[in-house]
Design a protein around this motif. Structure first.
Motif, PDB file in Angstrom:
ATOM      1  N   ASN A 153      14.177  62.109  85.058  1.00 39.97           N
ATOM      2  CA  ASN A 153      12.789  62.071  85.531  1.00 39.97           C
ATOM      3  C   ASN A 153      12.768  61.544  86.966  1.00 39.97           C
ATOM      4  O   ASN A 153      13.267  60.442  87.233  1.00 39.97           O
ATOM      5  CB  ASN A 153      11.930  61.168  84.648  1.00 39.97           C
ATOM      6  N   TYR A 154      12.153  62.326  87.842  1.00 41.55           N
ATOM      7  CA  TYR A 154      12.132  61.918  89.259  1.00 41.55           C
ATOM      8  C   TYR A 154      11.125  60.765  89.412  1.00 41.55           C
ATOM      9  O   TYR A 154       9.952  60.905  89.055  1.00 41.55           O
ATOM     10  CB  TYR A 154      11.711  63.080  90.143  1.00 41.55           C
ATOM     11  N   PRO A 155      11.558  59.615  89.943  1.00 43.10           N
ATOM     12  CA  PRO A 155      10.613  58.500  90.098  1.00 43.10           C
ATOM     13  C   PRO A 155       9.430  58.876  91.001  1.00 43.10           C
ATOM     14  O   PRO A 155       9.629  59.514  92.050  1.00 43.10           O
ATOM     15  CB  PRO A 155      11.462  57.398  90.717  1.00 43.10           C
ATOM     16  N   THR A 156       8.221  58.456  90.598  1.00 46.47           N
ATOM     17  CA  THR A 156       7.005  58.844  91.328  1.00 46.47           C
ATOM     18  C   THR A 156       6.983  58.219  92.712  1.00 46.47           C
ATOM     19  O   THR A 156       6.652  58.887  93.713  1.00 46.47           O
ATOM     20  CB  THR A 156       5.767  58.410  90.544  1.00 46.47           C
ATOM     21  N   ILE A 157       7.358  56.932  92.804  1.00 48.89           N
ATOM     22  CA  ILE A 157       7.321  56.250  94.104  1.00 48.89           C
ATOM     23  C   ILE A 157       8.284  56.915  95.067  1.00 48.89           C
ATOM     24  O   ILE A 157       7.974  57.142  96.253  1.00 48.89           O
ATOM     25  CB  ILE A 157       7.661  54.757  93.926  1.00 48.89           C
ATOM     26  N   ALA A 158       9.498  57.277  94.570  1.00 46.94           N
ATOM     27  CA  ALA A 158      10.480  57.914  95.445  1.00 46.94           C
ATOM     28  C   ALA A 158      10.007  59.300  95.856  1.00 46.94           C
ATOM     29  O   ALA A 158      10.207  59.725  96.995  1.00 46.94           O
ATOM     30  CB  ALA A 158      11.833  58.011  94.728  1.00 46.94           C
ATOM     31  N   ALA A 159       9.311  59.991  94.935  1.00 49.58           N
ATOM     32  CA  ALA A 159       8.810  61.323  95.286  1.00 49.58           C
ATOM     33  C   ALA A 159       7.699  61.233  96.318  1.00 49.58           C
ATOM     34  O   ALA A 159       7.636  62.053  97.243  1.00 49.58           O
ATOM     35  CB  ALA A 159       8.335  62.026  94.023  1.00 49.58           C
ATOM     36  N   GLU A 160       6.768  60.255  96.150  1.00 52.72           N
ATOM     37  CA  GLU A 160       5.668  60.125  97.102  1.00 52.72           C
ATOM     38  C   GLU A 160       6.186  59.761  98.487  1.00 52.72           C
ATOM     39  O   GLU A 160       5.605  60.163  99.494  1.00 52.72           O
ATOM     40  CB  GLU A 160       4.694  59.050  96.613  1.00 52.72           C
ATOM     41  N   ASN A 161       7.264  58.956  98.522  1.00 50.64           N
ATOM     42  CA  ASN A 161       7.834  58.562  99.819  1.00 50.64           C
ATOM     43  C   ASN A 161       8.858  59.573 100.344  1.00 50.64           C
ATOM     44  O   ASN A 161       9.441  59.379 101.426  1.00 50.64           O
ATOM     45  CB  ASN A 161       8.478  57.180  99.714  1.00 50.64           C
ATOM     46  N   GLY A 162       9.079  60.622  99.569  1.00 52.90           N
ATOM     47  CA  GLY A 162      10.007  61.670 100.022  1.00 52.90           C
ATOM     48  C   GLY A 162      11.455  61.238 100.029  1.00 52.90           C
ATOM     49  O   GLY A 162      12.265  61.743 100.832  1.00 52.90           O
ATOM     50  N   ILE A 163      11.790  60.361  99.121  1.00 56.32           N
ATOM     51  CA  ILE A 163      13.188  59.869  99.060  1.00 56.32           C
ATOM     52  C   ILE A 163      13.986  60.778  98.116  1.00 56.32           C
ATOM     53  O   ILE A 163      13.569  61.037  96.981  1.00 56.32           O
ATOM     54  CB  ILE A 163      13.222  58.415  98.554  1.00 56.32           C
ATOM     55  N   GLN A 164      15.079  61.208  98.589  1.00 51.54           N
ATOM     56  CA  GLN A 164      15.970  62.048  97.788  1.00 51.54           C
ATOM     57  C   GLN A 164      17.427  61.772  98.188  1.00 51.54           C
ATOM     58  O   GLN A 164      17.687  61.172  99.223  1.00 51.54           O
ATOM     59  CB  GLN A 164      15.625  63.533  97.971  1.00 51.54           C
ATOM     60  N   GLY A 165      18.362  62.263  97.387  1.00 51.78           N
ATOM     61  CA  GLY A 165      19.792  62.039  97.687  1.00 51.78           C
ATOM     62  C   GLY A 165      20.648  62.148  96.421  1.00 51.78           C
ATOM     63  O   GLY A 165      20.187  62.519  95.340  1.00 51.78           O
ATOM     64  N   ARG A 166      21.902  61.800  96.591  1.00 52.16           N
ATOM     65  CA  ARG A 166      22.846  61.910  95.462  1.00 52.16           C
ATOM     66  C   ARG A 166      23.404  60.524  95.174  1.00 52.16           C
ATOM     67  O   ARG A 166      24.018  59.898  96.052  1.00 52.16           O
ATOM     68  CB  ARG A 166      23.972  62.870  95.822  1.00 52.16           C
ATOM     69  N   VAL A 167      23.213  60.086  93.940  1.00 49.61           N
ATOM     70  CA  VAL A 167      23.698  58.786  93.504  1.00 49.61           C
ATOM     71  C   VAL A 167      25.044  58.972  92.814  1.00 49.61           C
ATOM     72  O   VAL A 167      25.125  59.661  91.785  1.00 49.61           O
ATOM     73  CB  VAL A 167      22.694  58.111  92.547  1.00 49.61           C
ATOM     74  N   ALA A 168      26.103  58.368  93.399  1.00 47.50           N
ATOM     75  CA  ALA A 168      27.449  58.468  92.797  1.00 47.50           C
ATOM     76  C   ALA A 168      27.618  57.370  91.768  1.00 47.50           C
ATOM     77  O   ALA A 168      27.405  56.190  92.057  1.00 47.50           O
ATOM     78  CB  ALA A 168      28.512  58.352  93.875  1.00 47.50           C
ATOM     79  N   CYS A 169      27.978  57.741  90.560  1.00 45.39           N
ATOM     80  CA  CYS A 169      28.124  56.792  89.466  1.00 45.39           C
ATOM     81  C   CYS A 169      29.483  56.978  88.788  1.00 45.39           C
ATOM     82  O   CYS A 169      30.097  58.052  88.852  1.00 45.39           O
ATOM     83  CB  CYS A 169      27.019  56.983  88.437  1.00 45.39           C
ATOM     84  N   THR A 170      29.910  55.931  88.122  1.00 44.06           N
ATOM     85  CA  THR A 170      31.114  55.972  87.289  1.00 44.06           C
ATOM     86  C   THR A 170      30.792  55.347  85.940  1.00 44.06           C
ATOM     87  O   THR A 170      29.918  54.496  85.827  1.00 44.06           O
ATOM     88  CB  THR A 170      32.278  55.202  87.934  1.00 44.06           C
ATOM     89  N   PHE A 171      31.544  55.766  84.926  1.00 40.23           N
ATOM     90  CA  PHE A 171      31.417  55.176  83.604  1.00 40.23           C
ATOM     91  C   PHE A 171      32.763  55.325  82.889  1.00 40.23           C
ATOM     92  O   PHE A 171      33.674  56.018  83.359  1.00 40.23           O
ATOM     93  CB  PHE A 171      30.273  55.820  82.796  1.00 40.23           C
ATOM     94  N   THR A 172      32.863  54.663  81.770  1.00 41.66           N
ATOM     95  CA  THR A 172      34.099  54.691  80.994  1.00 41.66           C
ATOM     96  C   THR A 172      33.891  55.508  79.733  1.00 41.66           C
ATOM     97  O   THR A 172      32.939  55.278  78.988  1.00 41.66           O
ATOM     98  CB  THR A 172      34.541  53.268  80.614  1.00 41.66           C
ATOM     99  N   VAL A 173      34.785  56.456  79.518  1.00 36.11           N
ATOM    100  CA  VAL A 173      34.803  57.222  78.276  1.00 36.11           C
ATOM    101  C   VAL A 173      35.766  56.516  77.339  1.00 36.11           C
ATOM    102  O   VAL A 173      36.974  56.438  77.598  1.00 36.11           O
ATOM    103  CB  VAL A 173      35.239  58.670  78.507  1.00 36.11           C
ATOM    104  N   ASN A 174      35.237  55.960  76.269  1.00 35.66           N
ATOM    105  CA  ASN A 174      36.045  55.181  75.344  1.00 35.66           C
ATOM    106  C   ASN A 174      36.942  56.073  74.487  1.00 35.66           C
ATOM    107  O   ASN A 174      36.861  57.311  74.528  1.00 35.66           O
ATOM    108  CB  ASN A 174      35.136  54.324  74.455  1.00 35.66           C
ATOM    109  N   ALA A 175      37.783  55.422  73.692  1.00 33.43           N
ATOM    110  CA  ALA A 175      38.718  56.173  72.843  1.00 33.43           C
ATOM    111  C   ALA A 175      38.004  56.990  71.792  1.00 33.43           C
ATOM    112  O   ALA A 175      38.554  57.990  71.306  1.00 33.43           O
ATOM    113  CB  ALA A 175      39.707  55.215  72.182  1.00 33.43           C
ATOM    114  N   ASP A 176      36.780  56.607  71.433  1.00 31.89           N
ATOM    115  CA  ASP A 176      36.009  57.387  70.460  1.00 31.89           C
ATOM    116  C   ASP A 176      35.100  58.412  71.122  1.00 31.89           C
ATOM    117  O   ASP A 176      34.358  59.115  70.437  1.00 31.89           O
ATOM    118  CB  ASP A 176      35.180  56.461  69.575  1.00 31.89           C
ATOM    119  N   GLY A 177      35.157  58.521  72.485  1.00 31.46           N
ATOM    120  CA  GLY A 177      34.360  59.508  73.204  1.00 31.46           C
ATOM    121  C   GLY A 177      33.026  58.997  73.698  1.00 31.46           C
ATOM    122  O   GLY A 177      32.335  59.716  74.437  1.00 31.46           O
TER     123      GLY A 177
END
Length: 230
Positions: A153-177
């Motif tokens: 869901n695109y945040p309303t405040i960020a949309a009204e202010n015209g903020i956009q971009g790509r957020v780089a994230c990491t996470f761990t895939v456990n042994a059970d998936g």
């Protein structure tokens, strides 16, 4: 006047008869010569000395066989002389090497049993960066990005202010998936970062990564892109 010969004066008439008479006389002389030759040979043979042997006068002699040689005297071998060692005298130990000892020693020297390498136990809490088999989302990376786009869901405040971009994230895939330890490594906006974390925490289970045939924990990175439609 023709000259005539009287039969008495014809010498040619008796030629054949004379020739035959001569041949008969010659053969007779030759035959007599052969007879005389054989008689001389017989006379010469008969003139030799001959002896008549009466078989009854011969004494039968039996040759006595020579007596067998006397048997050789039997040689009696004297027994070996045994040395008696007193108790006080110490006898050095003799090591007798046999073929079996040599074979066993040779086998020990040549055969070296392989050293079994002990497999290092994998720590269940350790997080790998790269493994033999990386985690996989059902359907691949394209299916993962599609799932994120459907649930974000695109945040309303960020949309009204015209903020956009790509957020780089990491996470761990456990042994059970399952997914855990979601972290933003390249933020864009607090509102966008917060929404990216929320969505990634709801991602369905992956097919876990494997190392040496065992499922392990693996770090996974994914970008969440926010873009306004113009």
């Amino acid at each position: 006047m023709e000259i005539k010969k009287t039969p008495k004066a014809d010498l040619e008439r008796d030629i054949s008869l004379n020739f035959l008479m001569g041949m008969v006389i010659a053969l007779a002389i030759l035959f007599v010569g052969f007879e005389l030759g054989e008689e001389d040979i017989q006379i010469a043979t008969d003139s030799g000395m001959t002896a008549v042997i009466d078989e009854e006068e011969i004494d039968m002699t039996v040759q006595n066989e020579p007596p067998p040689p006397p048997p050789e005297p039997e040689v009696i071998k004297e027994p070996d002389i045994l040395e008696i060692v007193e108790d006080e005298v110490k006898v050095e130990d003799l090591q007798i090497a046999s073929s079996e000892d040599d074979a066993s020693q040779k086998q020990v020297d040549t055969y070296v049993p392989p050293v079994e390498e002990e497999e290092e136990e994998i720590d269940e809490n350790f997080v790998f960066v790269t493994v033999e088999k990386m985690p996989e989302f059902p359907g691949g990376d394209a299916a993962l990005l599609k799932w994120i786009g459907e649930h974000i869901n695109y945040p309303t405040i960020a949309a009204e202010n015209g903020i956009q971009g790509r957020v780089a994230c990491t996470f761990t895939v456990n042994a059970d998936g399952s997914v855990s330890d979601v972290v933003v490594v390249r933020p864009v906006d607090p509102n966008l970062d917060k929404e990216a974390l929320r969505v990634l925490k709801m991602v369905p289970k992956f097919k876990p990564g494997e190392q040496r045939g065992k499922p392990v924990r693996v770090k996974y990175s994914v970008p969440v892109r926010f873009r306004l439609q113009q």
